[in-house]
Enzyme design. Structure first.
Site, PDB file in Angstrom:
ATOM      1  N   CYS A 129      -8.837  -2.514   0.233  1.00 35.21           N
ATOM      2  CA  CYS A 129      -7.592  -2.852   0.782  1.00 35.21           C
ATOM      3  C   CYS A 129      -7.289  -4.132   0.958  1.00 35.21           C
ATOM      4  O   CYS A 129      -7.577  -4.832   1.841  1.00 35.21           O
ATOM      5  CB  CYS A 129      -7.759  -2.070   2.258  1.00 35.21           C
ATOM      6  SG  CYS A 129      -6.119  -2.331   3.133  1.00 35.21           S
ATOM      7  N   CYS A 132      -5.387  -4.963   3.885  1.00 36.12           N
ATOM      8  CA  CYS A 132      -6.450  -5.348   5.239  1.00 36.12           C
ATOM      9  C   CYS A 132      -7.063  -6.724   5.080  1.00 36.12           C
ATOM     10  O   CYS A 132      -7.418  -7.107   6.118  1.00 36.12           O
ATOM     11  CB  CYS A 132      -7.251  -3.977   5.457  1.00 36.12           C
ATOM     12  SG  CYS A 132      -6.721  -2.280   4.814  1.00 36.12           S
ATOM     13  N   ASP A 133      -7.519  -6.851   3.840  1.00 38.18           N
ATOM     14  CA  ASP A 133      -8.625  -8.011   3.863  1.00 38.18           C
ATOM     15  C   ASP A 133      -8.375  -9.409   3.221  1.00 38.18           C
ATOM     16  O   ASP A 133      -9.056 -10.280   3.082  1.00 38.18           O
ATOM     17  CB  ASP A 133      -9.954  -7.537   3.313  1.00 38.18           C
ATOM     18  CG  ASP A 133     -10.642  -6.202   4.009  1.00 38.18           C
ATOM     19  OD1 ASP A 133     -10.464  -6.218   5.208  1.00 38.18           O
ATOM     20  OD2 ASP A 133     -11.233  -5.103   3.257  1.00 38.18           O
TER      21      ASP A 133
END
Ligand code: FAD
Ligand code: NAP
Length: 306
Positions: A129, A132-133
């Site tokens: 992701c 997300c990261d």
């Protein structure tokens, strides 16, 4: 009415179910709002001229569903009993949810390459992701694996953080839609390595994190190592149907089988919608559309079944 899943399919079913007076309960699962909460810009959901954010869209859908009377449960379902009505969903903590009809909208989860080094370095530089990261790789080297819409969007997104983004794809053409491909090829900070697969993620440092990837040329078999701090696996998703194995008919890839063009499963009163029953389109708008269909089918079922 029980609804399992709170992505666009489950929440659309909830809106229609509540307005039809079926008292829907939505069991949200560990990803309230579903896959769109893992992305940023959504440009193709109808109704918005401006670019909207995936998490925002899902908050709005949930607010609309609650506004018309749907109830949200924050629980993950571990097992099901569909042998008789009311149908039962059993949560991780043992809570039992009952419904005269059940709409399954459990969507899909990210696929992994399945190599050992990936498991060892997951969360230590290997991720599925980027939104997300990606933030953790500001100014660092990153690579995305895959050739679909998700991979291309993730590569483009990562240019917000990194000036050194590599897309690694196993073939010599992408399956992503053309508008995304055009943006990718035009971007000065993205390069593409064609016809290669990741044979190994290589860790190093203290604490250990990803430092490189070993790639295999699928034509010649030759190996090369590229330095990289973040590796993003974006090779698609698999339907979240494990809990239904042995209870409902699934196809050979695990997708829920429904009547062609409808949402009925092989158990009367149980309906499936969204990505969990769709191996072809897998879009937010199609998930929302089939969520609506499932609620209408459930309403007709309850009307006949009493
Ligand atoms: P999902 O969104 O997958 O939701 C599944 C729900 O089921 C989740 O709430 C989860 O918690 C729940 N669940 C699963 N198992 C259980 C369980 N055992 N117990 C309880 N709950 C459970 N589509 C577009 O149209 N436009 C885009 O721009 C776009 N961008 C995307 C970007 C990314 C990075 C990704 C991954 C997908 C993107 N898509 C996009 C595709 C879109 O997100 C999906 O088609 C859509 O979310 C499918 O909706 P769904 O409701 O079927 O399932
Ligand atoms: P996808 O379309 O299934 O693409 C997966 C990609 O990963 C393919 O290029 C595939 O290669 C590659 N791949 C699969 N297994 C692999 C492996 N083991 N090793 C290396 N590469 C592998 O998946 P997706 O990109 O996640 O998209 C899923 C759905 O969501 C699609 O319907 C997509 O349209 C939708 N989506 C839409 C948007 C948008 O509308 N903006 C954004 C994201 C996702 P091959 O090409 O060789 O098969």
């Amino acid at each position: 009415m029980l609804i399992l899943g709170s992505g666009p399919a489950g929440l659309s079913a909830a809106i229609y179910g509540a307005r039809a007076g079926m008292n829907p309960i939505v069991v949200q699962g560990i990803q309230p709002g579903g896959q769109l909460t893992t992305t940023t810009e959504v440009e193709n959901y109808p109704g918005f001229r401006e670019v909207i954010q995936g998490p925002w869209l899902m908050q709005e859908m949930q607010a609309q569903a609650e506004h018309v009377g749907a109830r949200m449960m924050y629980d993950h379902i571990a097992s099901v009993d569909l042998s008789s009505r009311p149908f039962k969903l059993i949560g991780d903590g043992g809570t039992i949810y009952e419904g005269d009809t059940l709409v399954i909208a459990t969507g899909a989860q990210a696929k992994w390459l399945g190599i050992e080094s990936e498991t060892l370095l997951r969360g230590k530089g290997v991720s599925a992701c980027a939104t997300c990261d990606g933030f953790f790789y500001r100014g660092k080297k990153v690579a995305v694996i895959g050739g679909g819409n998700t991979a291309v969007e993730e590569a483009l997104y990562l240019t917000n953080h990194s000036q050194d983004v590599t897309l690694i794809h196993r073939r010599d053409s992408l399956r992503a839609e053309k508008i995304l491909q055009d943006r990718l090829f035009a971007h000065p900070h993205i390069k593409v390595i064609w016809n290669h697969e990741v044979s190994r993620f290589i860790g190093g440092g203290q604490p250990e994190g990803l430092v490189a990837m070993e790639l295999r040329d699928l034509n010649s078999g030759a190996l090369q190592v590229i330095d990289v701090d973040g590796g993003f696996v974006a090779i698609g998703h698999q339907p979240a149907t494990d809990i239904f194995k042995g209870h409902l008919a699934l196809d050979n890839e695990g997708y829920m089988l429904v009547e062609p063009g409808r949402t009925m499963t092989n158990v009367p009163g149980v309906f499936a919608c969204g990505d969990v029953a769709d191996r072809i389109y897998r879009q937010a708008v199609t998930a929302a559309g089939t969520g609506c269909m499932a609620a209408l089918d459930a309403e007709r079922f309850l009307g006949h079944a009493g």
